[in-house]
Write an enzyme that holds these catalytic residues in place. Structure first.
Site, PDB file in Angstrom:
ATOM      1  N   PHE A  12       0.862  -1.196   0.000  1.00 26.42           N
ATOM      2  CA  PHE A  12       0.000   0.000   0.000  1.00 26.42           C
ATOM      3  C   PHE A  12       0.890   1.236   0.000  1.00 26.42           C
ATOM      4  CE2 PHE A  12      -3.667   2.506   1.893  1.00 26.42           C
ATOM      5  CZ  PHE A  12      -4.532   2.271   0.829  1.00 26.42           C
ATOM      6  N   THR A 100       3.968  -4.832  -3.866  1.00 27.41           N
ATOM      7  CA  THR A 100       5.030  -4.604  -2.894  1.00 27.41           C
ATOM      8  C   THR A 100       6.264  -4.059  -3.611  1.00 27.41           C
ATOM      9  OG1 THR A 100       5.810  -6.889  -3.127  1.00 27.41           O
ATOM     10  CG2 THR A 100       4.205  -6.439  -1.377  1.00 27.41           C
ATOM     11  N   LYS A 129       7.656  -6.133 -11.328  1.00 28.03           N
ATOM     12  CA  LYS A 129       8.371  -6.810 -12.404  1.00 28.03           C
ATOM     13  C   LYS A 129       9.112  -8.052 -11.923  1.00 28.03           C
ATOM     14  CE  LYS A 129      10.238  -2.837 -12.540  1.00 28.03           C
ATOM     15  NZ  LYS A 129       9.979  -2.371 -11.166  1.00 28.03           N
ATOM     16  N   GLU A 153       0.636  -6.142 -16.713  1.00 23.10           N
ATOM     17  CA  GLU A 153       0.905  -5.062 -17.668  1.00 23.10           C
ATOM     18  C   GLU A 153       1.751  -3.960 -17.059  1.00 23.10           C
ATOM     19  OE1 GLU A 153       1.707  -3.679 -20.691  1.00 23.10           O
ATOM     20  OE2 GLU A 153      -0.070  -4.809 -21.252  1.00 23.10           O
ATOM     21  N   ASP A 224      17.187  -1.991 -11.640  1.00 25.07           N
ATOM     22  CA  ASP A 224      15.774  -1.929 -12.005  1.00 25.07           C
ATOM     23  C   ASP A 224      15.614  -2.154 -13.505  1.00 25.07           C
ATOM     24  OD1 ASP A 224      12.848  -0.871 -11.325  1.00 25.07           O
ATOM     25  OD2 ASP A 224      13.507   0.194 -13.101  1.00 25.07           O
ATOM     26  N   LYS A 228      13.629  -5.209 -15.556  1.00 32.05           N
ATOM     27  CA  LYS A 228      12.648  -4.917 -16.601  1.00 32.05           C
ATOM     28  C   LYS A 228      13.048  -5.565 -17.928  1.00 32.05           C
ATOM     29  CE  LYS A 228      10.857  -0.634 -14.644  1.00 32.05           C
ATOM     30  NZ  LYS A 228      10.854   0.842 -14.679  1.00 32.05           N
TER      31      LYS A 228
END
Length: 342
Positions: A12, A100, A129, A153, A224, A228
């Protein structure tokens, strides 16, 4: 008559809260057009506790509690739950929304959450991802055995259609490679450095916009982007590339002088992810490159782009202007509407 769909949110943070803010308004209208009404029956967070209510949690109150640094336990109905694993096992839900934070070297705990939810018989929607980069094939197989969907997505380029584009609009075509600038943080930082801003000030701007984490190391070091790249390769090129097989070169060695000299030569410095099939194996690379102005990857600010190489359609590109939380939150809605359509 509208049918109820029960959602459980695991995570959250910025994206989860934006999704919750929009769910009673524009997202509710989109769901209503599809004949559904959403109820969030569970929220699990690392910092603000856990709450489950089979009747549906009051999202406005949940958002206020978190904004004030208070626990969500005040919203709990019935027996309290101790941890996320118990939430996934017990929450009365139809869909798990897994949002998360990413751990780029293991893909956990997101992959574990997805596997448990699918095993229980829940659909799963994620903007994370990690599960796509680390365990896409096993998770897809588990979802198929359970007659459920695993949709992702938002894993790359936020809400910009990437996986849906290939699945729906490029049927029969093979993706033979790709190049992309999917990390909005490094795109923004390099753009601001071109304009004379310090790297540190540019990172603070990215954090203020919500596109960079409190610790931006994974963005700046290229991890990151590596995750991806693996997600793209695995989902679009049927590969099984793990982030540990990628040796990313981040932008730590790129100076303000470097980017300004490149711009003077009509080149823009960007952290580029490439996927290529070499001698039958798909390989993913991440490194700074100088891109000619006018190339689809040479956008400004946080703009992200992806160019797909195909066997039947040549090159096809998608472009995202100004990444924000809104786009990532929309990806969750897009996936939710997709699974409700089937």
């Amino acid at each position: 008559m509208r049918r109820d769909v029960r959602l459980a949110l695991v995570g959250f943070g910025n994206v989860g809260r934006r999704f919750a803010e929009r769910l009673p308004g524009p997202y509710a209208r989109a769901l209503a057009e599809a004949g559904f009404r959403a109820r969030v029956t569970g929220i699990a967070t690392a910092r603000h506790g856990i709450a489950i209510d089979p009747r549906g949690l009051a999202l406005g109150r949940a958002l206020r509690l978190v904004a004030n640094g208070r626990s969500l336990v005040a919203l709990q109905r019935g027996r309290s739950v101790r941890d996320v694993r118990e939430v996934i096992a017990r929450v009365p839900a139809d869909v798990l929304v897994e949002i998360t934070p990413l751990e780029p070297r293991t893909g956990q705990p997101a992959t574990r959450h997805v596997r448990q939810a699918l095993g229980r018989g829940l659909h799963v929607v994620t903007a994370n991802k990690g599960p796509v980069a680390f365990a896409l094939r096993p998770l897809q197989s588990l979802a198929a055995r359970k007659g459920r969907l695993f949709l992702h997505e938002g894993a790359v380029m936020d809400g910009t259609p990437v996986f849906n584009l290939v699945a729906r609009c490029l049927r029969g075509a093979q993706i033979t490679g790709f190049r992309a600038t999917p990390n909005s943080t490094t795109n923004l930082v390099l753009s601001r450095m071109e304009q004379g801003m310090s790297r540190e000030a540019a990172v603070r701007e990215a954090q203020a916009l919500g596109i960079a984490e409190a610790d931006p190391t994974n963005d700046l070091d290229g991890w990151d982007a590596a995750v991806k790249g693996c997600a793209l390769a695995n989902a679009l090129m049927h590969a099984a590339v793990k982030p540990a097989q990628v040796r990313p070169r981040g932008i730590g060695g790129v100076s303000a002088r470097d980017v300004r000299c490149a711009l003077a030569a009509h080149l823009r410095t960007r952290l580029v992810v490439r996927g290529q099939r070499i001698r039958g194996r798909v390989r993913v690379s991440v490194a700074p490159e100088r891109i000619p102005l006018g190339d689809p990857l040479a956008g400004s600010g946080p703009d992200a782009a992806l160019v797909l190489a195909t066997d039947l359609m040549g090159e096809i590109g998608v472009f995202e202007r100004g990444a924000t939380l809104d786009q990532t939150a929309y990806a969750l809605l897009s996936d939710l509407l997709e699974l409700l359509r089937l």
